[in-house]
Design an enzyme around this catalytic site. Structure first.
Site, short mmCIF file in Angstrom:
data_model
loop_
_atom_site.label_atom_id
_atom_site.label_comp_id
_atom_site.label_asym_id
_atom_site.label_seq_id
_atom_site.Cartn_x
_atom_site.Cartn_y
_atom_site.Cartn_z
CG ASP A 1 -2.11 -0.84 1.14
OD1 ASP A 1 -2.43 -1.28 0.03
OD2 ASP A 1 -2.74 -1.10 2.19
NE ARG B 1 -4.36 -1.57 -4.67
CZ ARG B 1 -4.11 -2.05 -3.45
NH1 ARG B 1 -3.77 -1.23 -2.46
NH2 ARG B 1 -4.17 -3.33 -3.21
P1 FDA Z 1 -13.68 9.99 -4.99
O1 FDA Z 1 -13.70 9.77 -3.51
O2 FDA Z 1 -13.12 11.27 -5.52
O3 FDA Z 1 -15.14 9.80 -5.53
C1 FDA Z 1 -15.41 9.99 -6.90
C2 FDA Z 1 -16.80 9.51 -7.23
O4 FDA Z 1 -16.90 8.10 -6.96
C3 FDA Z 1 -17.89 10.14 -6.39
O5 FDA Z 1 -18.27 11.40 -6.88
C4 FDA Z 1 -18.99 9.09 -6.53
O6 FDA Z 1 -19.61 9.21 -7.80
C5 FDA Z 1 -18.21 7.79 -6.50
N1 FDA Z 1 -18.14 7.28 -5.12
C6 FDA Z 1 -17.12 7.41 -4.26
N2 FDA Z 1 -17.43 6.84 -3.08
C7 FDA Z 1 -18.69 6.36 -3.20
C8 FDA Z 1 -19.58 5.69 -2.32
N3 FDA Z 1 -19.26 5.41 -1.03
N4 FDA Z 1 -20.80 5.35 -2.78
C9 FDA Z 1 -21.16 5.66 -4.07
N5 FDA Z 1 -20.36 6.31 -4.94
C10 FDA Z 1 -19.15 6.65 -4.52
N6 FDA Z 1 -5.26 5.27 -0.87
C11 FDA Z 1 -3.98 5.43 -0.49
O7 FDA Z 1 -3.58 6.54 -0.16
N7 FDA Z 1 -3.14 4.33 -0.43
C12 FDA Z 1 -3.53 3.09 -0.82
O8 FDA Z 1 -2.74 2.16 -0.76
C13 FDA Z 1 -4.87 2.94 -1.26
N8 FDA Z 1 -5.34 1.71 -1.65
C14 FDA Z 1 -6.58 1.63 -2.23
C15 FDA Z 1 -7.02 0.43 -2.77
C16 FDA Z 1 -8.23 0.36 -3.42
C17 FDA Z 1 -8.67 -0.92 -4.03
C18 FDA Z 1 -9.07 1.53 -3.52
C19 FDA Z 1 -10.37 1.51 -4.24
C20 FDA Z 1 -8.66 2.69 -2.95
C21 FDA Z 1 -7.44 2.76 -2.28
N9 FDA Z 1 -7.02 3.93 -1.68
C22 FDA Z 1 -5.73 4.05 -1.26
C23 FDA Z 1 -8.00 5.03 -1.42
C24 FDA Z 1 -7.99 6.04 -2.55
O9 FDA Z 1 -6.79 6.73 -2.58
C25 FDA Z 1 -9.15 7.03 -2.40
O10 FDA Z 1 -8.99 7.71 -1.20
C26 FDA Z 1 -10.52 6.37 -2.44
O11 FDA Z 1 -10.57 5.34 -3.37
C27 FDA Z 1 -11.58 7.40 -2.83
O12 FDA Z 1 -11.33 7.88 -4.11
P2 FDA Z 1 -12.20 7.51 -5.40
O13 FDA Z 1 -11.24 7.18 -6.48
O14 FDA Z 1 -13.13 6.43 -5.10
O15 FDA Z 1 -12.90 8.84 -5.80
#
Ligand code: FDA
Length: 309
Positions: free
Chosen positions: A135, A185
């Site tokens: 991670d 990732r």
């Molecule tokens: P963001 O939070 O900007 O959301 C974008 C859009 O996605 C929203 O407008 C909505 O449409 C949809 N969405 C998001 N959450 C939703 C919900 N609960 N319900 C419905 N729709 C939703 N971070 C890190 O710093 N180190 C790491 O090692 C990892 N590892 C990791 C693994 C995996 C598999 C994932 C998915 C994420 C991580 N992360 C992480 C976390 C990552 O950096 C980030 O903080 C979260 O994924 C949130 O970002 P999003 O890309 O989902 O978009």
């Protein structure tokens, strides 16, 4: 607007004590963290596998400040890998490891200790025919983490990297990492970072995500598209098509409990979809980062506290 204060609270011991002992907090926790024990993690993994989903298991715990705690975490990983193997789940399940949970922050010797510990987990994972992904944590650890990754890859080239599009450096890191056999990732990044090293607006983080994704999809490694963002998921599909990538030469990754119907929809359409499944009793930091990302999660949290207390 709430993101920064909540991320700041994720480091507060006082708030941690309050939240973890509040009656009713277990409801929201269960939504994002399906169990505290290795056995419950394996059970939740089996349920996801039955729906055609891949899994990466993360034993919660970060900022480990003594060697004994780091050893406990390593043993937990070794135990869960054995259990996954016994349950016949290692073809679909790997593990994710935070280096801070296995000793990276233990002073000047930290990087060597965490490398040694991560190596033990990688060896155990290989023994049962699966892999480890390291991670990404806050930007002060990025260099040390990528150095550790390169050392691990000498013996375990299958070890996955994680990069964060929020950091200005990441497009360059993607170029370095987009080589054959390299699992990478790409996520947005969950930590509060200063402007000197990180984009501050969502739009800039997203634009960076697309640039990084283009590098990874056009490269010869294995991109792991970690986001819930519908727009970025669509763009990933488009970029994969343009790069002539077949399904299975990249994968989508989403967090446990977030957009579960989308996870299944993507899997039904033939995509590889991996669910990041955190488990364990040290869920506070993880939960606060999820709450910071989405105000609706906070409402859900407040409601579950009110109804259960
Ligand atoms: P963001 O939070 O900007 O959301 C974008 C859009 O996605 C929203 O407008 C909505 O449409 C949809 N969405 C998001 N959450 C939703 C919900 N609960 N319900 C419905 N729709 C939703 N971070 C890190 O710093 N180190 C790491 O090692 C990892 N590892 C990791 C693994 C995996 C598999 C994932 C998915 C994420 C991580 N992360 C992480 C976390 C990552 O950096 C980030 O903080 C979260 O994924 C949130 O970002 P999003 O890309 O989902 O978009």
């Amino acid at each position: 607007m709430l993101r920064r204060p909540l991320l700041a609270l994720s480091r507060s011991d006082q708030v941690k004590r309050l939240v973890t002992t509040m009656p009713g907090s277990s409801g929201i926790v269960a939504r994002f963290v399906p169990g505290e024990s290795n056995a419950s993690a394996v059970e939740a993994t089996a349920a996801l596998a039955a729906d055609g989903l891949l899994v990466t298991l993360d034993r919660l715990g970060e900022d480990t400040l003594d060697r004994a705690q780091a050893r406990v975490t390593v043993h937990a990983y070794l135990d869960v890998l054995t259990r996954l193997s016994q349950a016949g789940l290692t073809a679909s399940t790997e593990v994710s490891v935070k280096l801070s949970a296995v000793g990276q922050a233990l002073g000047p010797d930290g990087p060597a200790i965490s490398l040694d510990n991560a190596r033990r987990v990688c060896a155990a994972a290989r023994e049962v025919a699966t892999t480890v992904t390291i991670d990404a944590e806050d930007h002060t650890t990025t260099d040390a983490t990528l150095d550790t990754l390169q050392s691990l890859r000498k013996d375990f080239p299958e070890t996955g990297a994680v990069v964060q599009s929020g950091l200005r450096r990441t497009e360059g890191d993607c170029k370095d990492l987009a080589y054959s056999g390299s699992r990478v990732r790409l996520c947005k990044g969950a930590y509060k970072e200063p402007e000197s090293v990180a984009y501050q607006s969502r739009a800039d983080v997203d634009l960076s995500y697309v640039r990084c994704l283009r590098v990874l999809m056009n490269g010869s490694g294995f991109p792991m598209v970690a986001t819930h963002d519908p727009r970025l998921i669509r763009i990933a599909g488009m970029l994969a098509g343009r790069a002539d990538r077949r399904q299975g030469t990249y994968e989508y990754q989403l967090l446990y409990g977030i957009r579960p119907e989308e996870q299944r929809r993507l899997a039904r359409s033939g995509e590889s979809v991996r669910v990041y499944l955190p488990y364990g009793d040290d869920w506070y930091g993880y939960l606060m980062r999820r709450l910071a990302e989405r105000p609706q999660n906070l409402t859900f949290f407040a409601r579950s506290l009110l109804t259960k207390s």
